[in-house]
Write a protein that holds these residues in place. Sequence first.
Motif, short mmCIF file in Angstrom:
data_model
loop_
_atom_site.label_atom_id
_atom_site.label_comp_id
_atom_site.label_asym_id
_atom_site.label_seq_id
_atom_site.Cartn_x
_atom_site.Cartn_y
_atom_site.Cartn_z
N LEU A 67 0.84 -1.20 0.00
CA LEU A 67 0.00 0.00 0.00
C LEU A 67 0.87 1.25 0.00
CD1 LEU A 67 -2.89 -0.99 2.45
CD2 LEU A 67 -2.83 -1.13 -0.05
N SER A 68 2.04 1.16 0.62
CA SER A 68 2.99 2.27 0.57
C SER A 68 3.50 2.49 -0.86
CB SER A 68 4.18 2.00 1.50
OG SER A 68 3.77 1.93 2.85
N VAL A 69 3.73 1.39 -1.57
CA VAL A 69 4.18 1.49 -2.96
C VAL A 69 3.13 2.21 -3.80
CG1 VAL A 69 4.71 0.17 -5.05
CG2 VAL A 69 5.67 -0.53 -2.85
N VAL A 70 1.87 1.81 -3.63
CA VAL A 70 0.79 2.45 -4.38
C VAL A 70 0.71 3.94 -4.02
CG1 VAL A 70 -1.71 2.52 -4.74
CG2 VAL A 70 -0.54 0.32 -4.57
N THR A 71 0.81 4.25 -2.72
CA THR A 71 0.75 5.64 -2.26
C THR A 71 1.86 6.46 -2.90
OG1 THR A 71 -0.21 4.97 -0.14
CG2 THR A 71 0.84 7.13 -0.23
N MET A 72 3.06 5.90 -2.96
CA MET A 72 4.20 6.63 -3.49
C MET A 72 4.02 7.00 -4.95
SD MET A 72 8.22 5.51 -3.48
CE MET A 72 8.01 4.40 -4.87
N HIS A 73 3.20 6.23 -5.68
CA HIS A 73 3.02 6.48 -7.11
C HIS A 73 1.77 7.29 -7.41
CE1 HIS A 73 5.92 3.08 -7.36
NE2 HIS A 73 6.36 3.78 -8.38
N VAL A 96 0.29 10.63 -7.96
CA VAL A 96 0.81 11.97 -8.26
C VAL A 96 0.20 13.01 -7.34
CG1 VAL A 96 0.99 13.76 -10.03
CG2 VAL A 96 1.29 11.35 -10.65
N TYR A 97 -1.08 12.87 -7.05
CA TYR A 97 -1.78 13.85 -6.19
C TYR A 97 -1.14 13.91 -4.81
CZ TYR A 97 -5.65 16.06 -3.65
OH TYR A 97 -6.41 16.89 -2.86
N ILE A 98 -0.84 12.75 -4.24
CA ILE A 98 -0.21 12.70 -2.91
C ILE A 98 1.22 13.21 -2.99
CG2 ILE A 98 0.50 11.18 -1.04
CD1 ILE A 98 -2.51 11.60 -1.19
N GLU A 99 1.92 12.84 -4.04
CA GLU A 99 3.31 13.29 -4.18
C GLU A 99 3.40 14.80 -4.25
OE1 GLU A 99 6.83 13.27 -7.56
OE2 GLU A 99 5.11 11.93 -7.76
N GLN A 100 2.48 15.43 -4.98
CA GLN A 100 2.52 16.89 -5.12
C GLN A 100 2.19 17.59 -3.82
OE1 GLN A 100 -0.21 17.41 -8.39
NE2 GLN A 100 1.39 17.17 -9.95
N ARG A 101 1.31 17.01 -3.03
CA ARG A 101 0.92 17.64 -1.77
C ARG A 101 1.92 17.36 -0.65
NH1 ARG A 101 -4.54 19.21 -0.14
NH2 ARG A 101 -5.70 19.79 -1.99
N PHE A 102 2.48 16.17 -0.67
CA PHE A 102 3.37 15.76 0.43
C PHE A 102 4.66 15.16 -0.13
CE2 PHE A 102 -1.10 15.08 1.66
CZ PHE A 102 -1.20 16.02 2.68
N PRO A 103 5.48 15.97 -0.77
CA PRO A 103 6.71 15.44 -1.40
C PRO A 103 7.67 14.80 -0.41
CG PRO A 103 6.73 17.85 -1.35
CD PRO A 103 5.36 17.42 -0.95
N TYR A 104 7.74 15.34 0.82
CA TYR A 104 8.67 14.76 1.78
C TYR A 104 8.21 13.37 2.22
CZ TYR A 104 12.18 14.61 5.47
OH TYR A 104 13.26 14.26 6.25
N MET A 105 6.88 13.19 2.33
CA MET A 105 6.35 11.88 2.68
C MET A 105 6.71 10.86 1.62
SD MET A 105 2.44 10.72 3.61
CE MET A 105 1.87 10.76 1.93
N LYS A 106 6.70 11.29 0.34
CA LYS A 106 7.09 10.37 -0.72
C LYS A 106 8.54 9.93 -0.56
CE LYS A 106 7.92 9.73 -5.57
NZ LYS A 106 8.08 10.29 -6.91
N GLU A 107 9.40 10.86 -0.14
CA GLU A 107 10.81 10.50 0.06
C GLU A 107 10.95 9.46 1.17
OE1 GLU A 107 13.77 13.55 0.28
OE2 GLU A 107 12.49 14.98 -0.78
N ILE A 119 8.62 7.28 2.21
CA ILE A 119 8.07 6.00 1.74
C ILE A 119 9.03 5.35 0.75
CG2 ILE A 119 6.21 4.95 0.41
CD1 ILE A 119 4.32 7.04 1.57
N GLY A 120 9.57 6.16 -0.18
CA GLY A 120 10.49 5.61 -1.16
C GLY A 120 11.74 5.02 -0.53
N MET A 121 12.12 5.54 0.62
CA MET A 121 13.30 5.04 1.30
C MET A 121 13.05 3.66 1.90
SD MET A 121 15.49 4.35 3.85
CE MET A 121 14.29 4.54 5.17
N TYR A 122 11.94 3.50 2.62
CA TYR A 122 11.77 2.26 3.37
C TYR A 122 11.08 1.15 2.60
CZ TYR A 122 6.83 3.35 4.51
OH TYR A 122 5.49 3.63 4.44
N GLN A 123 10.20 1.49 1.63
CA GLN A 123 9.40 0.41 1.04
C GLN A 123 10.26 -0.58 0.26
OE1 GLN A 123 8.74 0.16 -2.42
NE2 GLN A 123 9.60 2.10 -3.12
#
Length: 317
Positions: free
Chosen positions: A18-24, A26-37, A39-43
């Motif tokens: 679910l973290s992988v899906v969240t990271m991809h 675009v809407y979430i990435e644009q609003r919360f770019p640091y959160m994407k970083e 998630i991208g680190m640990y998943q």
Amino acid sequence: MPGKRIEELDFLKCVLILSVVTMHLVYIEQRFPYMKEVIGMYQASCFFLISGYFASIRKPPAAFGRSMLWLFVPYVVMEAAYIFASYLLPVREGAESIAPAAVLRYLFVAPVGPYWYLHTLILCTVSYYMVWRIPAAPFTRLLALGFCFYGLSEGCGLMLFANTLYFLAGVAIRESGLRFTFFFPASWWAVVPFVVLCSFPENLWRGTLAGAAISGLLFCFLLAVYRRLPHAVARTANYIGRHTLVILLFSPLFTFAVKPLGGWFSFDPTGLLFWMLALAVNVAGCFFVAWCLDALHLSRWIFGKTRVLEPFRRAAD
């Protein structure tokens, strides 16, 4: 031991996919770019650690070859589809060419899109199988496997060495003969150092000790969460965790499909409503595609089995 189903790890795999899906999204990435970083680190690191632990290499060559074949076939099918789709559609970091040589390079050397994980997983598992045929002590084999990963990564450029170290760690845990949860005891307190470490951007690289600590602390915290989940929630999460391959393969279809819906949720500053809808659409859509493949008897040609989806009742009990 890895041969037995470990429900806690199914839950971890559910959270990770679910973290992988969240990271991809675009809407979430644009609003919360640091959160994407974060998630991208640990998943990726967490998935590779679990994959190394569960890698099954104690098989005759023919049986092992079949297991790799039926991981390679869905990888090639979906990676090829992604190559052509990303060339034609407005996808970031997609294929720049669909010439035969370029397509072969994408398939076998430098995948585009989310399927690079399967490419690395196949290389790591095959290497593990071959190295473990060497008549040597387990520690010597681990060192040899590490050197093999380094050569394939730094020498051949086929994968990222930092990812292979987590697979290697999973192998080491497996070969120790101890349960996975022995190395990652459940702890609510693990969330405190996890948040502190994630607060510093320099820690968000899986190739550092801080990055490794973040992944381990996340495991400890999530295992504590799992113990308090209602039974129905745990069963559903475990079912999703048992079908991560299905979601990994087909979720790009639905992350792209829900992209236009982001504008409907501009009134929600948290992004939670869109996030929940997007996850529901992705999971339901991926399971529907898998169900269709089973119903049309196509799963045997893609996954090497008559059914890729387990019945929920049998899988959850």
